[in-house]
Design an enzyme around this catalytic site. Structure first.
Site, mmCIF file in Angstrom:
data_model
loop_
_atom_site.group_PDB
_atom_site.id
_atom_site.type_symbol
_atom_site.label_atom_id
_atom_site.label_comp_id
_atom_site.label_asym_id
_atom_site.label_seq_id
_atom_site.Cartn_x
_atom_site.Cartn_y
_atom_site.Cartn_z
ATOM 1 N N HIS A 255 -13.407 1.183 10.335
ATOM 2 C CA HIS A 255 -12.626 1.863 9.304
ATOM 3 C C HIS A 255 -11.120 1.856 9.549
ATOM 4 C CE1 HIS A 255 -11.686 4.744 6.193
ATOM 5 N NE2 HIS A 255 -11.248 5.634 7.047
ATOM 6 N N GLU B 12 -0.932 1.735 9.182
ATOM 7 C CA GLU B 12 -1.938 1.251 10.122
ATOM 8 C C GLU B 12 -1.469 0.017 10.884
ATOM 9 O OE1 GLU B 12 -6.757 0.358 10.232
ATOM 10 O OE2 GLU B 12 -5.791 0.835 8.315
ATOM 11 N N LEU C 142 -2.466 8.807 5.768
ATOM 12 C CA LEU C 142 -1.572 8.793 4.613
ATOM 13 C C LEU C 142 -0.306 9.587 4.913
ATOM 14 C CD1 LEU C 142 -3.904 9.090 1.474
ATOM 15 C CD2 LEU C 142 -2.508 7.133 2.163
ATOM 16 N N HIS D 54 -15.928 4.884 10.704
ATOM 17 C CA HIS D 54 -16.172 6.034 9.834
ATOM 18 C C HIS D 54 -17.660 6.342 9.857
ATOM 19 C CE1 HIS D 54 -16.219 8.750 6.446
ATOM 20 N NE2 HIS D 54 -14.898 8.748 6.468
ATOM 21 N N GLY E 208 0.837 -1.190 0.000
ATOM 22 C CA GLY E 208 0.000 0.000 0.000
ATOM 23 C C GLY E 208 0.872 1.241 0.000
ATOM 24 N N ARG F 221 -8.100 8.905 15.486
ATOM 25 C CA ARG F 221 -7.248 9.477 14.435
ATOM 26 C C ARG F 221 -7.866 10.745 13.839
ATOM 27 N NH1 ARG F 221 -7.225 8.728 8.714
ATOM 28 N NH2 ARG F 221 -8.890 7.196 8.917
ATOM 29 N N GLU G 87 -11.352 18.979 6.680
ATOM 30 C CA GLU G 87 -12.009 17.769 7.163
ATOM 31 C C GLU G 87 -12.192 17.862 8.668
ATOM 32 O OE1 GLU G 87 -10.087 14.243 5.703
ATOM 33 O OE2 GLU G 87 -10.280 14.863 3.604
ATOM 34 N N ARG H 219 -14.213 12.447 14.211
ATOM 35 C CA ARG H 219 -14.993 11.306 13.739
ATOM 36 C C ARG H 219 -15.674 10.527 14.847
ATOM 37 N NH1 ARG H 219 -11.144 8.726 9.004
ATOM 38 N NH2 ARG H 219 -11.642 10.306 7.427
ATOM 39 N N TRP I 246 -8.026 2.474 -2.217
ATOM 40 C CA TRP I 246 -9.417 2.936 -2.082
ATOM 41 C C TRP I 246 -9.550 4.140 -1.163
ATOM 42 C CZ3 TRP I 246 -11.924 0.988 -5.867
ATOM 43 C CH2 TRP I 246 -11.584 -0.265 -6.351
ATOM 44 N N ALA I 247 -8.446 4.618 -0.613
ATOM 45 C CA ALA I 247 -8.513 5.726 0.336
ATOM 46 C C ALA I 247 -9.040 6.985 -0.351
ATOM 47 C CB ALA I 247 -7.134 5.997 0.931
ATOM 48 N N GLN I 248 -10.164 7.494 0.164
ATOM 49 C CA GLN I 248 -10.755 8.697 -0.416
ATOM 50 C C GLN I 248 -10.248 9.963 0.264
ATOM 51 O OE1 GLN I 248 -15.019 8.558 -0.580
ATOM 52 N NE2 GLN I 248 -15.053 6.449 -1.307
ATOM 53 N N GLY I 249 -9.775 9.842 1.482
ATOM 54 C CA GLY I 249 -9.243 11.004 2.171
ATOM 55 C C GLY I 249 -7.966 11.481 1.517
ATOM 56 N N GLY I 250 -7.410 12.537 2.057
ATOM 57 C CA GLY I 250 -6.205 13.100 1.463
ATOM 58 C C GLY I 250 -5.013 12.953 2.379
#
Length: 484
Positions: free
Chosen positions: A329, A353, A370, A230, A17, A364, A118, A272, A49-53
């Site tokens: 998540h 992770e 990332l 999440h 990854g 987190r 975010e 979150r 698949w990570a959509q966050g930045g």
């Protein structure tokens, strides 16, 4: 299992990854040879698949110390301050490294990085690529570079079965297909354990295998009770159950609405754990399976992959509310490491992770994961290269790790979800999957509610447990150590 054949590398990296790829490239850039072991083809990992930045203090009104304050606030007095200092100081340089490696981040019309907001962040500091396709863009570019690099041996379709240790030092890794890799250092980048829960945003392979490999070799694990759920994963839609709708959409103004009244019920950009717990309360109150996410006024061009995925599932986010509910998540716990990614076993390191640097504390901060991959991936590469070449010797044979059953995953949902009790957790202590038992022990020991760990029978935070971590060491639980 066949007798292992041995190949040699300076550093063996397990997992391809974001963390594994960046670590391998950092090894290669240092002029050394990396062996990159991946159970799946490149660019098929959870990071893809990570959509966050990527969170980094890059804006004129931002600074690393502000990023650090937000990280520690989200971590609920469990964040390791020294890890937060390292991450927030070095993240901007790692973003620049990624740009130099050819990753193209989103920019405004003046060519400046377009920074997103975010949950839990006090400034716009989240860098994206392709809107919500950051993981895909980064992993695809790094995969291409790793595949072509003459100093990186990519071993695809190979699953690690065990770690090779000699005289208390990790000197390599044994692969299920019979190969063994001898190395100066082994870096585990195998991801987390969120797929131990039946309802998850993660791919099926995220079962905490790296943690079990490390524990077999004698490494310490910590903070296993903290699993972040999440808040906005699609619910009740066949083929898209658990599909993550990125937090960045709420950063652009999407709102959450109660299933019965349609009223807003939470500050959407709170950390979150708060948002997930607020949704869980609404679901208990109403008996509904989901709440509504209203993104009808959000420009679909900002998040094209999310919009397309929803439309393919028969949902139109431009016209209707999207049914969402929390899903497992991200695990804050993992293999205990220092600030150079070194575990408690010499020669064994961990990044991403898989690791527990203490950075994330009890919850987190969005998009720090990332950043952690790149900051600590570089540090791991340099630390691994500090080790001498491994001594000659015969690698061990290793039995493949067990796999959790469907019953185990369903039990994790029921008994170790957003809200736990002593009774529910105790029912997991006899589960056949070893990591399930370790998580249950940790969650039973922490008799308080903090961040992503909520005990219905201990609903308040215990100040005596601030900055104290529950560590599994040498097959014993060492309760509430303080690290620095």
């Amino acid at each position: 299992m066949p007798e292992p054949s041995v190949q040699r590398a300076d550093v063996a990296i397990v997992g391809a990854g974001a963390a594994g790829l960046f670590t391998a490239l950092a090894v290669a850039r240092a002029g050394a040879r990396a062996a990159l072991v991946s159970a799946t083809p490149l660019a098929h990992t959870a990071s893809y698949w990570a959509q966050g930045g990527i969170a980094a203090a890059l804006a004129a009104d931002d600074a690393p110390d502000l990023h650090q304050e937000d990280t520690e606030r989200a971590g609920r007095s469990l964040t390791r301050a020294s890890a937060a200092v390292v991450l927030t100081a070095e993240a901007p340089d790692r973003v620049r490294d990624l740009e130099a490696l050819g990753v193209r981040f989103d920019a405004d019309r003046h060519g400046r990085l377009a920074l997103g907001l975010e949950g839990g962040h006090s400034r716009r500091r989240v860098v994206h690529a392709g809107g919500s396709a950051t993981g895909r863009r980064v992993v695809r570019q790094l995969s291409a570079l790793a595949a072509e690099h003459p100093q990186i041996d990519v071993i695809e379709g190979a699953r690690a079965a065990g770690l090779w240790t000699q005289e208390g030092r990790c000197v390599g890794v044994v692969v299920e297909d019979g190969r063994a890799i001898a190395a100066r250092g082994v870096v585990l980048c195998t991801g987390g354990a969120a797929a131990l829960w039946a309802r998850t945003t993660n791919p099926p392979g995220s079962l905490g295998t790296g943690l079990l490999l490390a524990q077999r070799a004698g490494a310490s694990l910590a903070d296993l009770e903290f699993m972040q759920f999440h808040p906005t994963a699609v619910a009740g839609v066949r083929g898209r159950e658990g599909f993550l709708v990125t937090e960045a959409i709420r950063g652009e103004g999407a709102t959450l609405h109660a299933p019965d009244t349609g009223d807003r019920f939470v500050e959407e950009l709170a950390p979150r754990d708060e948002v997930a717990q607020a949704i869980a309360r609404e679901l208990r109150r109403t008996g509904a399976r989901s709440v509504g996410l209203d993104m009808r006024h959000i420009d679909p061009a900002l998040f094209p992959n999310v919009v397309v995925a929803l439309q393919e599932a028969g949902l139109d986010p431009t016209r209707e509310l999207i049914p969402v509910a929390p899903a497992a998540h991200y695990g804050m716990g993992g293999i205990v490491t220092d600030l150079h990614a070194r575990s408690t076993v010499p020669g064994l390191l961990a990044v991403g992770e898989t690791a527990c640097t203490g950075l994330h504390g009890a919850n987190r901060l969005a998009s720090n994961s990332l950043s952690e991959c790149f900051v600590f991936g570089r540090r791991a590469a340099l630390a691994a290269l500090d080790k001498p070449p491994p001594p000659a010797g015969e690698p061990p044979t290793a039995e493949p790790l067990p796999a959790p059953s469907r019953e185990t995953r369903a039990a994790m949902d029921r008994c170790a979800g957003i809200e736990r009790t002593a009774d529910s957790l105790s029912s997991l202590l006899d589960d056949p999957y070893p990591l399930t038992r370790l998580i249950a022990v940790s969650a039973l020991e922490r008799e308080e509610s903090r961040g992503a760990h909520r005990r219905a029978d201990f609903p308040e935070r215990d100040p005596a447990l601030d900055h104290r971590h529950l560590v599994h060491a040498s097959n014993e639980v060492r309760a509430f150590d303080t690290w620095e």
